[in-house]
Design a protein around this motif. Structure first.
Motif, PDB file in Angstrom:
ATOM      1  N   THR A 275       0.839  -1.206   0.000  1.00  0.00           N
ATOM      2  CA  THR A 275       0.000   0.000   0.000  1.00  0.00           C
ATOM      3  C   THR A 275       0.870   1.251   0.000  1.00  0.00           C
ATOM      4  N   ILE A 276       1.886   1.242   0.858  1.00  0.00           N
ATOM      5  CA  ILE A 276       2.801   2.387   0.922  1.00  0.00           C
ATOM      6  C   ILE A 276       3.511   2.564  -0.417  1.00  0.00           C
ATOM      7  N   TYR A 277       3.935   1.447  -1.009  1.00  0.00           N
ATOM      8  CA  TYR A 277       4.595   1.524  -2.319  1.00  0.00           C
ATOM      9  C   TYR A 277       3.645   2.112  -3.365  1.00  0.00           C
ATOM     10  N   SER A 278       2.377   1.725  -3.287  1.00  0.00           N
ATOM     11  CA  SER A 278       1.413   2.218  -4.271  1.00  0.00           C
ATOM     12  C   SER A 278       1.268   3.732  -4.182  1.00  0.00           C
ATOM     13  N   TYR A 279       1.161   4.247  -2.935  1.00  0.00           N
ATOM     14  CA  TYR A 279       1.077   5.698  -2.771  1.00  0.00           C
ATOM     15  C   TYR A 279       2.316   6.374  -3.371  1.00  0.00           C
ATOM     16  N   TRP A 280       3.485   5.819  -3.060  1.00  0.00           N
ATOM     17  CA  TRP A 280       4.734   6.422  -3.548  1.00  0.00           C
ATOM     18  C   TRP A 280       4.832   6.337  -5.064  1.00  0.00           C
ATOM     19  N   ASN A 281       4.498   5.170  -5.589  1.00  0.00           N
ATOM     20  CA  ASN A 281       4.621   4.968  -7.033  1.00  0.00           C
ATOM     21  C   ASN A 281       3.659   5.851  -7.810  1.00  0.00           C
ATOM     22  N   GLN A 282       2.469   6.084  -7.283  1.00  0.00           N
ATOM     23  CA  GLN A 282       1.504   6.942  -7.975  1.00  0.00           C
ATOM     24  C   GLN A 282       1.926   8.402  -7.907  1.00  0.00           C
ATOM     25  N   GLY A 283       2.666   8.767  -6.869  1.00  0.00           N
ATOM     26  CA  GLY A 283       3.262  10.085  -6.795  1.00  0.00           C
ATOM     27  C   GLY A 283       2.257  11.206  -6.619  1.00  0.00           C
ATOM     28  N   GLY A 284       2.776  12.407  -6.603  1.00  0.00           N
ATOM     29  CA  GLY A 284       1.941  13.578  -6.371  1.00  0.00           C
ATOM     30  C   GLY A 284       1.905  13.921  -4.893  1.00  0.00           C
TER      31      GLY A 284
END
Length: 1501
Positions: free
Chosen positions: A357-366
């Protein structure tokens, strides 16, 4: 330009320290101007101690520069002002009155050189003749002072830059003092306590996100009291290391992304191990391996220690099943994984879900996603936030965009449907369509450069299809969503290849451009795999058959360092080395970092767009309408070089090329209609255009003389004049260009910067009368016209024979006619493509950035937008790097000539027979002892095969004394003689020259195979394979051989594997015809398949077939394990040989030549030699990438000391392997700092000595030419006979190689004092020879570098010093034993130049063969000049073979009169300089022949 607080200022700084390109006009001012002055005053008030120190340092350095300048001027005045010289005759043929030039300073000297070059030459000649010792002293002293001045100016510039940078930091410093550090996101008044939490975030190769992270951290701190979040960039790990260490101490969470630097990774690993939560994304495996969140951990390989079995099953559901798509499937899992893992029980699954989940937030960026990520992390593991996490704000993983459209398009097809209705170029059917791959994160963070790039391309008439991706999916987008006319035809024919997954809605493109770099397959995730998937990428691009170009802003390097030093380190690997493995061409850096922001240089974007247009124009233009400029070479001038290239028979190849063009539909006019065009006739016609009288008459004079014998083939001479006005216009940028066009580069160029540069070097263009100018002042551009094909000779650089420029002036621009030649091709002739014919030209070696062309790089300026197809020998992947990267060359490789065995001849053959007779019965044949010794002396073998006394000492044995030697002793000696003769007999050489596109005959195929297999395959089997019918398939060949060896009378069956390999190689050799088809393919604007460069003998069948776009290797894997092992053995042999010759003493310093060519072909053996001598080894990170060179413990060296190493780097090694340079520099510093006894660490010993003498950077060990410059210029001086004694040549080498390279700002710093100190302790030089084709005696570079380095080291030790030893390592041989220089020279001369077999094969190659012979005579002179090699038997036999043999002399004279003259001149020069004691009769014959050919060439007879 200076960026202060986001505003751009145009700044004029001190002219005395200005380091911008020549021609940039600046005003001399005493202090900082305008707004900078007030800001500096503010800074002084804010931090007086720091700025005071910098200002004091600035004044001190400025004073030093002025003092050095005064010393230099004094030397010029003392040396030249008192001389009276005569510059020739007056118009009435009366002797000119003597002239003097009082008070001649350095500036006056060069000003005089531009206006009165005749006077400068007369001054230099007079000084050298009247005061030879003073002349030599002047050269040494002035060169040293100039190098010191250069270094001090660079230091001054750095201090000046520090002062400027301080102004940029002013606001941040004041904020920090007030407790408002923008990167400290704790709220004012909030202190860290046990009730709060502390997070440290370090951003790596995404510095553009630092501001975003900082804003997100502030947002979180405001929403979550008690949270302290500190944000840093990886670039802070240097200047702010103490702050980062303090922040990490007691932190609850460490978050890192895109961190790869080994030293930084090691430092961080040691300091984050105690932090409870560690999250590291897309970084070095060693750092990712520290990831821990709850019960979820990764192992050191960067992979999870093992998810639950159910999770593994879920992972297996993603991906296409293709190996190359594995990472793409992994990304799909990361997106949906958290939702699926919700249904799995257990703490481990929960922690894995949280990590995803944390990776997803980071990968989506912004900003919002990052803030939510931090809040989610805090809530789950640190303290309750009381806030429900927001859903991930998703951006599609792949999509298209346009600045004039809100939102994204799902596919290129959707984008084009919109564009055809609304796009700016919707009505331009001729606009090239270009698939542009963009970083998705840059799209998410709304980087302004993306819209700017799209709009700039459209303004230049290019229709972009911008596709954003994460990076690892590049190949799937190109493979499945982009297509071409060629690929559609393959699909129609049922031959889809990789196109089996091509989508029906794929859109047509003319070019693919990647702004990401890295490998096409895997992207940033594939960068550590060293091109493992390059074959997949090549198959995809071969199906498309459109150019693949990499053009990107620099994301690892800032704009200022690019402009100052060129592209370096990992940035060069990302942008050049790795994409080239896939076949990328025409790399254009589009911009770079300024602070943490990405900026474009619009001028570079224009260059990219226009080059794309030209490639597309090639493909769309019918062959009959394409205009091709075919360029030959003619340097050095006056020695028969016109129409020659290394290893290539240019005239025959030219004829074959023209025939291929005609057959492909190109318009050749009337040329060749009656048959094949005679290449030799074309070369003769081009030589006619070199006559100075014709040039003086201008274009009419050239055309009036015609094309000589080529006119019979329908060829006509053509010429044009380029006026100074036209040249200036071509070299001047638009007058209204400003910051909008140049971007935030460190200075704002004047529009006429290039013209000013040229006039600084060559004088006023309006009054210039020099190289290839007519009497009226026009630059004459001449060539031959064959319909739409124009053939010309690339201009010489203008250095040959010009001592003023050779000795005193660096970084010359090309001369006016050189620039006029290429600008005429661009703007007047309007060539659709230029074809550089053979190895190699000079345009790619012109002054400019070492790597990363800018608008001030002369190669970029002169090639302009013209596609450059470059024919190059397959065995030289080193120099092709320069042709690719600086010269935009699309390489088409050609094969090397077949290999021959030297055999024995004349005295050597007779000696072998006599020795064989003697050895049959030594006692009975004792009378042959005397004849053996006589033949030994006649063949010059005394030094290679010395007779030794009982104590082992060599003894000169006379024929009479030989009779008294005991039979048993002499028999042993005869056995040694026989062994040496076998070595000579078995030596390989390159036989003749290659003809482009010509498949080898059966006999030549047998030569290739025999040389490759040696004893591994019987001669009969080799002959059988070579004789297999032409055109036979591999399967048919295998079947025939099976039938042959199934019969018992065929003899024993050879090794099946070797036999299979031989058939395969024969089949590949027969595909030499692809050399011509490869050129035609490139001329159609298609993709040219990439392949490794190398030679068959060392690198095997992988270098075949030729006709491909060759590349080098992954520089992060140098040295390879095999190279390390072999290099270590070589180094140990060097140590042992030195000890044997020096009573057991170890050498204190060994000079190791690091050349690009041998480094690439051996995969780093020379680097391995240096490591072994120093007692060091490479440290590899988890991916196999070499991250550090580390010292081995002293006790592991078996009692020997660490030997100091002086690394002399070629310009190609320096520019292509900067990561290795930095690792070596780090290693030498470690050795200097090691707490070890000086007698066991010679690096430390020598550094301590230099430190005591006050020398700066005493650990500098990596020396080369000035940045962006190449060559020692020793060969130029030898070629022009511009030297008095070898010591001068040693000085020239030292002057040209006094520039130190390493980490940080050490990029060409002048350190002549350190080099001199190292030369004084140098006791041995090491040189590797990487191929049969390029031996010590074959090319000029060996004596110009190895020989001159040895001479410089010997001279540095003072009068009477013993000559420094020189070890030669022939890496193409299985025997890695080093040999002494003189031994290898004698061996090469016997097996090649003096060998009738070699001589006849080379002489049969026409004008090119005669030139090759002639150049080896020049090289022999070079070895005499630098290494004192003056063995009379070599000159005797050379004269007998080439000059005194009437048939051979007549052939050479007929084929190439200029080369023949040069050969005779070298014989006479050797005699005159005391290198050859020729008998009177021989000298008279040579003088008569020389006078005769001189009269012929001068038109007297």
């Amino acid at each position: 330009m200076l960026c202060v607080s986001g505003r751009l200022y145009r700044v004029r700084v001190w002219a005395s320290v200005d380091r911008r390109p020549q021609g940039q006009k600046v005003a001399t001012v005493p202090a900082f101007p305008g707004p900078i002055h007030s800001m500096m005053n503010a800074l002084q008030q804010h931090e007086p101690s720091d700025t005071g120190r910098l200002e004091a340092q600035y004044e001190q350095l400025r004073s030093q520069v002025q003092g050095l300048q005064q010393e230099i001027d004094a030397h010029y005045e003392a040396s030249f002002s008192s001389l009276e010289v005569s510059t020739g005759s007056t118009a009435a043929d009366a002797p000119a009155a003597p002239e003097s030039f009082p008070a001649l300073s350095e500036a006056g000297f060069f000003s005089l050189g531009r206006t009165r070059p005749d006077a400068i030459k007369a001054l230099l000649r007079t000084k050298e003749k009247q005061d030879p010792k003073g002349w030599k002293a002047f050269q040494q002293q002035v060169n040293t002072l100039k190098l010191q001045r250069t270094r001090t100016q660079n230091e001054l510039e750095e201090v000046q830059g520090a002062l400027f940078s301080a102004t940029q930091q002013l606001e941040a410093e004041i904020d920090d003092e007030a407790g408002l550090d923008p990167r400290d996101a704790a709220l004012p008044g909030m202190n860290d306590s046990s009730s709060g939490c502390k997070i440290v975030l370090i951003s790596g190769f995404e510095s553009f996100n630092v501001q975003l992270y900082t804003k997100a951290a502030k947002d979180v701190a405001a929403r979550c009291p008690g949270a302290s979040i500190k944000v840093f960039s990886d670039r802070d790990l240097g200047p702010k290391r103490a702050q980062i260490e303090a922040a990490l101490d007691g932190a609850d969470v460490f978050f890192g992304s895109l961190l790869f630097d080994f030293d930084q990774v090691e430092w961080l690993r040691a300091r984050i191990s105690a932090i409870p939560v560690r999250l590291v994304f897309e970084s070095a495996l060693e750092l990712m391996g520290t990831t821990q969140i709850g019960t979820f951990q990764m192992d050191p390989s960067g992979k999870s220690k093992g998810p639950p079995p159910a999770v593994k099953k879920v992972l297996g559901m993603f991906g296409s099943g293709r190996e190359e798509d594995r990472m793409v499937g992994y990304l799909s899992f990361l997106k949906i994984g958290p939702k699926l893992l919700r249904f799995l029980p257990g703490k481990k699954a929960k922690d894995l879900r949280n990590w995803l989940t944390i990776y997803s937030y980071w990968n989506q960026g912004g900003q919002e996603n990052v803030a939510t990520m931090l809040l989610y992390l805090i809530d789950q593991y640190l303290m309750p936030t009381g806030q429900a996490p927001k859903a991930v704000q998703e951006t599609p993983p792949i999509g298209c965009l346009h600045p004039q459209h809100d939102g994204y398009f799902g596919t290129p097809k959707e984008y084009m449907a919109w564009y055809e209705k609304h796009g700016p170029l919707r009505k331009r059917s001729d606009a090239p369509r270009v698939g542009v791959l963009l970083y998705r994160k840059h799209v998410i963070t709304q980087q302004p450069y993306i819209a700017q790039l799209i709009e700039t391309m459209e303004a230049d008439g290019v229709l972009p299809i911008p596709i954003f991706i994460n990076g690892i999916e590049a190949h799937t987008v190109v493979r499945d969503q982009l297509t071409s006319q060629h690929e559609q035809e393959l699909v129609r024919l049922g031959k889809p290849g990789p196109s089996s997954s091509l989508r029906k809605d794929a859109v047509l493109v003319d070019t693919v451009v990647s702004t990401i770099g890295f490998p096409l397959v895997g992207g940033p995730a594939g960068t550590m795999e060293g091109g493992r998937q390059a074959d997949v990428a090549k198959a995809i691009l071969e199906a498309k058959q459109v150019p693949y170009i990499v053009a990107a802003p620099l994301l690892i390097q800032d704009m200022a360092s690019w402009m100052k030093d060129g592209i370096a380190g990992l940035q060069s690997v990302v942008l050049y080395s790795l994409p080239e493995l896939d076949g990328a061409i025409d790399t254009v850096p589009l911009g770079g970092l300024v602070g943490d922001s990405i900026y474009l240089v619009p001028e570079r974007c224009h260059r990219l767009a226009r080059r794309i247009r030209q490639w597309t124009r090639l493909r769309r233009t019918p062959a009959k309408d394409r205009k091709v400029a075919l360029l030959l070479y003619g340097f050095p001038p006056g020695v028969g070089a016109t129409g020659t290239a290394a290893l290539l028979n240019v005239p025959k190849s030219l004829g074959a090329m023209l025939t291929a063009l005609r057959d492909a539909g190109y318009d050749l006019g009337d040329a060749g209609k009656a048959g094949k065009v005679d290449g030799e006739a074309l070369v003769t016609a081009l030589k006619m255009q070199e006559e100075q009288r014709a040039i003086m008459e201008g274009p009419d004079g050239i055309e009036r003389r015609g094309a000589g014998p080529a006119e019979e083939d329908g060829v006509r001479a053509t010429a044009a004049g380029v006026t100074s006005k036209q040249l200036k216009e071509a070299l001047t940028y638009p007058s209204d260009w400003g910051p909008t066009d140049w971007g935030p580069i460190p200075f704002l160029p004047e529009p006429d910067i290039l013209v000013n540069n040229m006039e600084n070097s060559w004088g006023d263009l309006d009054s210039y009368r020099g190289i290839c100018t007519s009497a009226s002042g026009e630059s004459v551009v001449s060539g031959l016209q064959l319909g739409n094909v124009w053939i010309g000779v690339q201009p010489a650089l203008g250095l040959e024979g010009d001592p003023m420029r050779l000795l005193f002036q660096r970084d010359l621009t090309p001369h006016p006619q050189y620039a006029a030649f290429y600008t005429w091709l661009q703007h007047t002739y309007k060539a659709d493509a230029v074809l550089h014919f053979g190895m190699h030209g000079t345009v790619e070696w012109l002054p400019g950035a070492p790597l990363g062309n800018s608008g001030f790089s002369w190669s970029d300026v002169l090639l302009g937008d013209m596609p450059n197809i470059y024919v190059y020998a397959c065995n030289n992947p080193s120099e092709t790097i320069v042709a690719k990267r600086r010269g935009y060359g699309t390489i088409i490789s050609h094969n090397v000539p077949p290999y021959g065995r030297a055999g024995l001849y004349k005295q050597l053959a007779e000696l072998k027979n006599v020795v064989s007779d003697y050895r049959e019965n030594p006692k009975h044949n004792a009378a042959l002892k005397g004849p053996i010794i006589e033949l030994l002396a006649a063949a010059g073998l005394e030094q290679d095969c010395p007779f030794r006394n009982a104590d082992g000492a060599p003894h000169q044995l006379s024929p009479e004394a030989a009779e008294g030697v005991a039979d048993e002793t002499f028999a042993a000696y005869a056995s040694e003689l026989n062994t040496y003769l076998q070595v000579v007999e078995g030596r390989l050489f390159s036989e003749g020259l290659h003809v482009l596109g010509q498949a080898p005959s059966p006999a030549q195929t047998e030569q290739y195979l025999a040389a490759y297999f040696g004893e591994d395959l019987p001669e009969a089997a080799v002959s059988e394979v070579a004789g297999l019918p032409e055109g036979q398939s591999l399967e048919e060949a295998r079947a025939q051989l099976e039938r042959t060896y199934s019969h018992s009378q065929a003899g024993p069956r050879p090794n099946p594997g070797k036999l299979e390999e031989a058939v395969h190689i024969k089949h590949l050799l027969a595909q030499n015809t692809q050399e011509l088809s490869g050129i035609l393919n490139a001329l159609e604007g298609r993709y040219v398949t990439a392949a490794p460069g190398g030679d068959l003998l060392r690198d095997g069948a992988g270098v075949l077939p030729t006709g491909r776009n060759i590349h080098a290797l992954d520089p992060y894997r140098m040295p390879s394990p095999a190279a390390l092992e072999r290099g270590s053995r070589v180094a140990q042999g060097i140590i042992e040989a030195h000890q044997a010759a020096n009573d057991g003493a170890f050498p204190e310093t060994v000079a190791v030549n690091l050349w690009g060519l041998d480094a690439i072909k051996t995969k780093g053996e020379s680097v391995a030699i240096a490591l072994y001598l120093l007692g060091a080894e490479p440290i590899r990170e988890g991916t196999g990438r070499i991250a550090r060179f580390a010292l081995k413990p002293l006790d592991s060296l078996n009692g020997r000391p660490r030997i100091d190493v002086l690394c002399n780097m070629s310009g190609i090694f320096r520019d292509s392997f900067q990561n290795v340079v930095e690792l070596l520099d780090d290693l030498f510093q470690r050795a200097a700092d090691a707490d070890e006894p000086a007698h066991l660490n010679f690096v430390r010993k020598h550094c301590q000595k230099m430190t005591g003498e006050g020398l700066a950077n005493p650990s500098a060990r990596l020396f080369s030419n000035p940045a962006g410059d190449y060559g020692s210029m020793v060969n130029e001086r030898v070629g022009a006979s511009d030297w008095e004694d070898g010591a001068e040549l040693g000085d020239t080498w030292a002057s040209r190689n006094s520039f130190s390279y390493g980490r940080g700002s050490e990029r060409g710093t002048a350190r002549p004092e350190v080099l001199k100190s190292l030369l004084q302790s140098t006791e041995r030089v090491v040189q590797e020879i990487d191929s049969v084709e390029y031996g010590l005696t074959d090319i000029q570079e060996y004596y110009a570098n190895t020989g001159a380095l040895r001479r410089a080291a010997t001279e540095a030790k003072g009068e009477g010093a013993k000559d420094v030893g020189c070890s030669i390592v022939e890496t193409f041989s299985k025997d890695a034993k080093p040999k002494e220089l003189e031994e290898v020279l004698r061996l090469e001369y016997r097996s090649k130049l003096l060998n009738p077999k070699w001589a006849q094969a080379m002489a049969a190659q026409g004008s090119g063969g005669a030139y090759e012979i002639s150049q080896r005579m020049t090289a022999m002179m070079g070895w005499g000049a630098t290494a004192k090699f003056s063995e009379g038997w070599v000159w005797d036999q050379a004269a007998d073979t080439y000059a005194l043999d009437s048939d051979m002399a007549a052939k050479l004279r007929k084929n190439n009169p200029q080369a023949y003259r040069n050969m005779l001149r070298r014989f006479l020069e050797a005699s005159g300089r005391g290198l050859w004691d020729a008998d009177d009769q021989t000298l008279e014959q040579l003088k008569a022949q020389y006078g005769d050919i001189e009269d012929e060439l001068e038109g007297v007879k």
